[in-house]
Design an enzyme around this catalytic site. Structure first.
Site, short mmCIF file in Angstrom:
data_model
loop_
_atom_site.label_atom_id
_atom_site.label_comp_id
_atom_site.label_asym_id
_atom_site.label_seq_id
_atom_site.Cartn_x
_atom_site.Cartn_y
_atom_site.Cartn_z
CB SER A 238 -0.91 -0.01 1.23
OG SER A 238 -0.13 0.29 2.37
CE LYS A 239 -2.60 6.54 -1.53
NZ LYS A 239 -3.48 7.64 -1.27
NE ARG A 240 0.71 -0.01 6.02
CZ ARG A 240 1.55 -0.95 6.37
NH1 ARG A 240 2.73 -0.65 6.80
NH2 ARG A 240 1.19 -2.22 6.27
N GLY A 242 5.62 3.37 0.35
CA GLY A 242 6.34 4.25 -0.58
C GLY A 242 5.60 4.29 -1.91
#
Ligand code: GLU
Length: 467
Positions: A238-240, A242
């Site tokens: 996911s976005k977390r 990177g």
């Protein structure tokens, strides 16, 4: 049989790497078999779909070079067709109006949960027939109650689900709009999709979709569910973790081929081979070789691949991509050496095009300041004299080429009884602003005579201010 695959993203965000891998596998399968690859934008969720996201998907596909033979089709253009099919299912008795209220369904759910049962619709309206209440009904598909559905999954093998596990799912909301499972089925049928290749988060939908297809008398496609992609910590990517948006990888200086190569290896392998040209991917790709289990996203590997592609691709190709990055820095590539030459000079030392662009600015534009450490080490009183001598020599050069310039530097070191570094390093700092650049002869020939002379003059003046 001629093969048709599709990529069917919902435009509710950017094109992320998981979607891009699904697109790539569908594209590869079609290309391998001389088939057709369709792009279908699943934009029926009017609240969450945006034009910006459609654009991001199209831009991502185009940057990756995943060309489609048909589409982009938009599901919002197919509403009449969905209505027609819903009517057909109603008429043939495979769908029914459901008047159950939200509260009723909520209560049912609470009861089932309390009894430790799987929450599902109890089929109250299934056989009651005709309108009963002054309320807009939803329409449900009449799922068979007996028997099983077996997905002959090309990646995971047969997956069997009992029909009694499946709800009568809603195919049209109270406002008449069709739901996801219905629209997918209708389009896959109308578009004659032969292979549905998608993420395994859709596995629960597949038996339901197969039942609707059967009710419509449609031929069932083959299915291939791809394992999910995990971040380095083992959690779903996911976005977390990177960058996960395809265009972010472009912005970060990756070549599309490097990203494609990276994506193809996420869940697929061919012996021990790591680097695949697009042609090789097409040649070797088999759905049977897709891993069953999830695959992990490894940024270092992507960086390594990118460096391989930067070093080994046709420099003209790399230059085309570098041009965009140079432009992003506000530089006009016409103000300096041909980018293809810059690529040849910088490719060994650049893992990304962002690095390459940043390390090449001085070829095009005056730098604002010298690197402090480099100044301390290389701009001494003695170096002022060295630079002055070099300036004299360079000013007299009529044919500005690397070989000639190299000779001048070597000869001067010899004449002055200095080692080569004592001449080349001050020169490097003078023309680049730092002690890092390609070989000095390459650097100077790319920079050109005029800029070289001007920068040496500037450095001499600067050294004078130091002492
Ligand atoms: N639109 C769905 C999604 O973006 C994919 C549907 C499908 O591939 O069947 O998840």
């Amino acid at each position: 049989m001629s093969i048709t695959t599709r990529f069917a993203p919902s435009p509710t965000g950017y094109l992320h790497v998981g979607g891009a891998r699904t697109a790539l596998f569908s594209w590869l399968y079609a290309r391998k078999h001389g088939g057709k690859f369709i792009l279908r934008i699943e934009d029926t969720d009017l609240e969450r779909s945006t034009q910006e996201s459609v654009n991001a998907i199209l831009e991502g596909m185009s940057w990756l070079g995943l060309d489609y033979d048909a589409g982009p089709f938009y599901q919002t253009h197919h509403f009449d067709r969905y209505k027609e099919i819903i009517q057909q299912l109603l008429v043939q008795g495979d769908a029914y109006y459901c008047y159950c209220s939200k509260e009723e369904l909520e209560q049912l759910r609470t009861e089932q949960m309390a009894n430790k049962e799987k929450p599902r619709y109890n089929g109250k309206c299934r056989d009651s027939g005709g309108p009963q209440l002054d309320r807009e009904p939803v329409i449900r598909f009449k799922n068979p109650v007996d028997g099983v559905v077996t997905i002959p999954d090309l990646v995971k093998g047969d997956i069997t689900v009992a029909n009694k596990e499946l709800d009568d799912l809603i195919i049209a909301r109270a406002d008449g709009t069709p739901t996801y499972n219905l629209t997918v089925v209708v389009d896959d049928m109308d578009m004659k999709v032969t292979h549905v290749i998608r993420g395994d988060d859709h596995i629960n939908n597949t038996p339901r979709q197969m039942n609707i297809l059967k009710a419509l008398g449609a031929e069932l496609p083959e299915y291939a569910h791809l394992p999910m992609i995990l971040g380095p910590d083992g959690a779903r990517l996911s976005k977390r973790h990177g960058a996960v948006s395809v265009m972010q990888f472009r912005d970060d200086g990756y070549l599309p081929e490097a990203l494609l190569n990276f994506l193809v290896r996420l869940g697929w392998s061919h012996g021990d081979q790591e680097i695949f040209s697009i042609d090789e991917m097409v040649e070797y790709f088999e759905l049977e070789d897709v891993n069953v289990s999830a695959s992990a996203f490894n940024m270092e590997k992507l960086l390594w691949l990118n460096h391989q592609y930067i070093m080994n691709s046709d420099p003209a190709h790399v230059a085309r991509h570098l041009s965009w990055h140079i432009g992003q820095l506000g530089i006009d590539p016409a103000d300096g050496p041909a980018l293809i030459e810059v690529v040849k000079a910088q490719r060994e030392r650049s893992k990304t095009l962002v690095e390459m662009a940043a390390a090449s600015v001085y070829f095009y534009k005056e730098f604002d300041s010298y690197d402090e450490k480099a100044v301390k080490k290389n701009f001494t009183t003695g170096s002022e004299h060295v630079l002055a001598r070099l300036h004299d020599e360079f000013a007299g050069v009529t044919e500005w080429n690397g070989e000639k310039l190299h000779q001048i530097v070597v000869n001067l070191a010899e004449t002055m009884g200095l080692n080569l570094g004592k001449v080349a390093q001050p020169l490097r700092v003078a023309v680049c602003g730092s002690a890092v650049s390609p070989a000095i002869d390459v650097t100077l020939s790319l920079l050109g005579q005029e800029k070289t002379l001007a920068r040496i003059e500037k450095a001499i003046n600067y050294i004078r201010t130091l002492n």
